[in-house]
Scaffold this motif. Structure first.
Motif, mmCIF file in Angstrom:
data_model
loop_
_atom_site.group_PDB
_atom_site.id
_atom_site.type_symbol
_atom_site.label_atom_id
_atom_site.label_comp_id
_atom_site.label_asym_id
_atom_site.label_seq_id
_atom_site.Cartn_x
_atom_site.Cartn_y
_atom_site.Cartn_z
ATOM 1 N N VAL A 115 0.010 -0.919 7.011
ATOM 2 C CA VAL A 115 -0.700 -1.579 8.112
ATOM 3 C C VAL A 115 -1.022 -0.220 8.775
ATOM 4 C CG1 VAL A 115 -0.550 -2.579 10.312
ATOM 5 C CG2 VAL A 115 0.438 -3.764 8.349
ATOM 6 N N VAL A 126 -4.743 -4.237 7.174
ATOM 7 C CA VAL A 126 -3.512 -4.477 6.381
ATOM 8 C C VAL A 126 -3.922 -4.336 5.034
ATOM 9 C CG1 VAL A 126 -2.090 -6.506 5.998
ATOM 10 C CG2 VAL A 126 -3.323 -6.191 8.237
ATOM 11 N N VAL A 185 1.280 -11.356 10.263
ATOM 12 C CA VAL A 185 0.559 -10.244 10.829
ATOM 13 C C VAL A 185 0.564 -10.381 12.509
ATOM 14 C CG1 VAL A 185 -1.425 -8.890 11.250
ATOM 15 C CG2 VAL A 185 -0.531 -9.235 9.080
#
Length: 370
Positions: free
Chosen positions: A133, A190, A225
């Motif tokens: 990330v 991501v 997320v």
């Protein structure tokens, strides 16, 4: 010695040079006509060729990162795959480590941003997979402490590793640079590979009795997320980009799930899955799902949502040129499509490095933080 390490490459090159010198030194002693000298010459030549091939292979893999480890190379995946039932009780993201971005001021996250190495666990799919990330500098700055950010999911091709996206395709560095130049808004990336249930090439399809990878990308990943970082869950908060098989996934998920992703970018994308030894049986006789996985069929037969697509190809060097033109022609309102067509460019990193900056700018213009 890791597969991508400089030590492994240097050792292979040194061994090749030393053995080549040994062959030259010993060749007169092996000049006889008996079976032993002949066998010796053949053996030495084969050994030199093997080391030379290994050196070239290691060098190419170090540049393009086709495989990230010895286990990856030999099909002995050392990452997590599909979660067992008992693991599904704790979905989300676990941060396993942090690393700097290759940009000026990399020592301070508020200046250079940060890349976190994470493990993602899906709630519905029960899939777990490693990922990276990228958090932009603004994420750590006081003026943005209560603000959310748009997110772009970034996929490699098959059988690439997530490291490809950092070391080979330079996504974090490119995102940082474009934002610094005010060409894009700050975005979270991501980054992972489409092979979330290795070593099978599931191609973002919910396989009957197998990995539910479409569910993972369309639902689980977004929930995980948003539960960890300051991001929203509206479609306009989410974009998707990938190359090759990853490009197919980006287009497929954006096409079939406009309620989840506002935009999808396919760099040299496929438009239907490859069913082969690496994928196994993806549909188990389900003709409807087999048709649905063909994006050109989907555009003709299924409703098109409020999604935006960007597809890339080349007049020379890409095998998907005609399919890309068909995809463009079949997109209808309310969906929208844009394209990048290079004069020449192969199915490789050099081509995608030329396409990634304008693709991120295109995505940025279609995503919103709120």
């Amino acid at each position: 010695m890791g597969l991508t390490s400089t030590t492994a490459l240097a050792t292979a090159v040194l061994a090749t040079v030393l053995l080549s010198l040994l062959v030259v030194w010993q060749w007169p002693r092996l000049a006889g006509r008996g079976w032993r000298p002949v066998l010796g010459r053949v053996g030495l030549m084969c050994a030199v060729q093997l080391l030379l091939f290994s050196s070239v292979g290691l060098a190419a893999n170090k540049v393009f990162l086709f495989y990230g480890s010895w286990a990856d190379l030999f099909g002995q995946q050392d990452g997590v795959g599909v979660l067992a039932a008992q693991a599904a009780a704790s979905p989300g993201i676990k941060v396993d480590g942090k690393q700097k971005v290759d940009v000026p001021g990399a020592g301070k996250p508020s200046v250079g941003g940060e890349v976190q190495r994470v493990s993602v666990q899906g709630e519905r799919s029960r899939i777990a997979t490693p990922a990276y990330v990228y958090l932009p500098p603004e994420y750590f700055q006081k003026d943005y402490q209560k603000k959310s950010f748009p997110v772009t999911v970034v996929l490699t091709g098959f059988p690439g590793t997530a490291e490809n996206l950092i070391k080979g395709l330079h996504y974090p560095k490119t995102a940082w640079t474009l934002s610094k130049e005010k060409k894009t808004q700050p975005m979270i990336l991501v980054m992972l590979r489409p092979t979330v249930a290795p070593p099978r090439n599931t191609q973002c399809i919910d396989i009957p009795g197998g990995p539910q990878t479409e569910t993972f990308f369309a639902d689980d990943l977004r929930k995980a997320v948003s539960g960890t970082y300051r991001v929203g869950m509206k479609p306009r908060n989410w974009g998707f980009i990938g190359d090759s098989t990853g490009g197919y996934c980006a287009l497929k998920i954006a096409l079939h799930h406009p309620e989840a992703y506002a935009a999808g970018v396919g760099l040299s994308a496929d438009y239907k899955p490859d069913v082969d030894m690496e994928s196994g049986d993806l549909f188990h006789g389900n003709k409807r799902e087999a048709n649905r996985s063909d994006l050109l069929w989907s555009l003709d037969h299924l409703p098109q949502g409020n999604s935006s697509f960007l597809v890339t190809t080349s007049h020379q060097g890409e095998s998907n040129f005609r399919a890309t033109q068909k995809f463009i022609a079949k997109v209808n309102k309310p969906a929208r499509v844009s394209s990048i067509t290079l004069d020449s460019g192969g199915h490789n990193f050099n081509t995608w490095l030329r396409e990634i900056p304008p693709s991120l700018q295109w995505l940025s213009a279609r995503l919103s933080a709120e």
